[in-house]
Write a protein that holds these residues in place. Structure first.
Motif, PDB file in Angstrom:
ATOM      1  N   SER A 186     -13.582  28.521  -2.008  1.00  0.00           N
ATOM      2  CA  SER A 186     -13.327  29.023  -0.513  1.00  0.00           C
ATOM      3  C   SER A 186     -14.184  29.766   0.193  1.00  0.00           C
TER       4      SER A 186
ATOM      5  N   VAL B 251     -13.846  23.623  -5.037  1.00  0.00           N
ATOM      6  CA  VAL B 251     -14.723  24.286  -4.245  1.00  0.00           C
ATOM      7  C   VAL B 251     -14.429  25.756  -3.906  1.00  0.00           C
TER       8      VAL B 251
ATOM      9  N   SER C  24      -9.672  24.793   5.948  1.00  0.00           N
ATOM     10  CA  SER C  24      -9.137  24.174   4.699  1.00  0.00           C
ATOM     11  C   SER C  24      -9.184  22.820   4.638  1.00  0.00           C
TER      12      SER C  24
ATOM     13  N   GLN D 215     -12.361  21.729   3.706  1.00  0.00           N
ATOM     14  CA  GLN D 215     -12.700  22.072   2.075  1.00  0.00           C
ATOM     15  C   GLN D 215     -11.895  20.647   1.342  1.00  0.00           C
ATOM     16  N   THR D 216     -10.591  20.499   1.924  1.00  0.00           N
ATOM     17  CA  THR D 216      -9.877  19.396   1.049  1.00  0.00           C
ATOM     18  C   THR D 216     -10.720  18.156   1.042  1.00  0.00           C
TER      19      THR D 216
ATOM     20  N   SER E  47     -18.397  14.502   6.606  1.00  0.00           N
ATOM     21  CA  SER E  47     -17.059  15.239   6.263  1.00  0.00           C
ATOM     22  C   SER E  47     -16.242  14.957   7.306  1.00  0.00           C
TER      23      SER E  47
ATOM     24  N   PHE F   8     -13.900  17.768   1.270  1.00  0.00           N
ATOM     25  CA  PHE F   8     -15.309  17.977   0.235  1.00  0.00           C
ATOM     26  C   PHE F   8     -14.598  17.658  -1.267  1.00  0.00           C
ATOM     27  N   GLU F   9     -13.441  18.544  -1.447  1.00  0.00           N
ATOM     28  CA  GLU F   9     -12.942  18.451  -2.919  1.00  0.00           C
ATOM     29  C   GLU F   9     -12.464  17.068  -3.134  1.00  0.00           C
TER      30      GLU F   9
ATOM     31  N   PHE G 166     -17.701  28.268   0.401  1.00  0.00           N
ATOM     32  CA  PHE G 166     -17.548  27.239   1.520  1.00  0.00           C
ATOM     33  C   PHE G 166     -17.349  27.466   3.001  1.00  0.00           C
ATOM     34  N   ARG G 167     -16.893  28.562   3.431  1.00  0.00           N
ATOM     35  CA  ARG G 167     -16.508  29.126   4.549  1.00  0.00           C
ATOM     36  C   ARG G 167     -17.867  29.707   5.095  1.00  0.00           C
TER      37      ARG G 167
END
Lengths: 238, 238
Positions: free
Chosen positions: B199, B197, B183, B186-187, B170, B189-190, B202-203
């Motif tokens: 938040s 996902v 973030s 995370q983007t 990632s 991953f999404e 995920f964090r």
DNA sequence: CCAAAAGTGTTGGTCGTACACCCATGC
DNA sequence: GCATGGGTGTACGACCAACACTTTTGG
């Protein structure tokens, strides 16, 4: 097999890792080489890919020439393309993993010569090494094996360990998928991962994942094989 | 490139999947073919493997010819060997996955001709399809793409989705691993998983896995673009 | 110009599931 | 001795809620 391959072109071969679980230990089949290069070294069984066959077909053919087995699990592992991996000439090798129950492999081997042997996979601090009765231990890092087959085996064992948790490959090690106990399946996991597994969690996990979805189901009777409580037998559906 | 390849031997090629995340969507680079077969079809960039180079070296060379990028992530995906996958003659293709941050890829593309385009990967009930502005949607099952490249792409997307959770790939999508927000990660991953996902989890997950082990660490807080609370920036160590 | 709204980042809690570890029982 | 099952504590993801900081909007 000639000592030098036709120059000016890339040759394509397949090498196979035949895995099994024997006496609670992950094992794999090696062949003693009859011709140079690496004559008398242990090596993965291999074969060149014909012009009119896919790699899978070449693997099936190689397998058929060695062992009278059918309907085996087969999976492409990795393709090795290092420049000097074959002293005869430029050769790339597509490695395939095959899984056989020991019962089947043993029966097939008895009819074969001593050029094929099943080696146990052992782990220690220095990495992997292979052992067989009456043979010196084979390490996978130095030049104990022909070509780059040590690297191929390391890649294969790692892949197998990584996949056994979340795929169905473990069932391929069972001698009879129509009648197996959860302990037998647990033995497969312990052999592949080379670590003890908690019985209680293992059963909950397997039954939760497979029994509820109908992929395995209990059969009628328990089998009394040795000492201890008879095991409940399961059947793999489909 | 000739319409017919030299007969009597197997040709070895590499094809590459260059993945990126653009505007929150997983995307990959395709090239429009200038020569037959499949002239004017979209295809994966590819190249034959030279006699004196490994597959990785061939990929690096192909990449260098197309884009002025260096130090990219590269991973062998699978080798495709079906008999009739290339109408010019017997060819096997080793597919490699490459991951680039969109910023880098975009900059490199601007200096190129229109033969290269970045297509978004979309999921629906019928499977995967690719889209780009001003282009018809490309399905991966029928013959919308050259050769068997639809199958290759499907294999690659599946592999990527399966690996993103438990590997570090990632981070390869980030434009700046020395200053990124969670973030942004995370983007990625999404986009790859094509699913939202949480938040909070995920964090916790990322920080638990990477911050405690020192693989990522907090840097000074900087006010980012646009509105919203400024994000805490992290740095990938090593 | 100021205050409210809207957008994004950040942290926290609860709940159920799954696994690690241990222990009890059946044959 | 081996197979089977139960119980407790912990970790993690799904789901929900709240708060922090910034820009935008509108009076």
């Amino acid at each position: 097999m000639p000592e030098r391959l036709e120059p000016g072109r890339i040759h394509v071969a397949v090498d196979i890792l035949i895995f099994t679980v024997r006496e609670g230990r992950l094992s794999l089949l090696l062949a003693r080489r009859k011709n140079p290069p690496f004559r008398n070294y242990w090596a993965l069984p291999g074969r060149f890919v014909g012009l009119e066959e896919s790699a899978e077909a070449a693997v099936r053919k190689l397998l058929a020439e060695m062992l009278p087995v059918r309907d085996v699990y087969m999976e492409q592992l990795y393709t090795f393309t290092a420049l000097n991996r074959d002293p005869r000439g430029r050769t790339i090798s597509m490695a395939y993993m095959i899984i056989l129950p020991w019962q089947k492999l043993q029966a097939a081997l008895e009819e074969e010569d001593v050029q094929l042997r099943c080696f146990g996979v052992n782990h220690d601090a220095g990495g992997l090494y292979l052992t067989a009765e009456g043979e010196e231990a084979i390490t996978l890092t130095a030049g104990d094996l022909a070509f780059d087959h040590g690297e191929i085996i390391r890649t294969g064992v790692t892949r197998l360990q990584g996949k056994i948790d979340y795929t169905d490959v473990s069932f391929r090690f069972l001698s009879d998928t129509a009648a197996f106990s959860l302990s037998e399946l647990q033995t497969v996991f312990e052999a592949v991962l080379d670590t003890p597994v908690d019985s209680s969690n293992f059963r909950r996990s397997i039954r939760g994942r497979y029994e509820q979805s109908g992929r395995i189901e209990q059969t009628v009777q328990a089998k009394q094989q040795g000492r201890g409580r008879p095991a409940v037998l399961y059947r793999l559906v489909k």
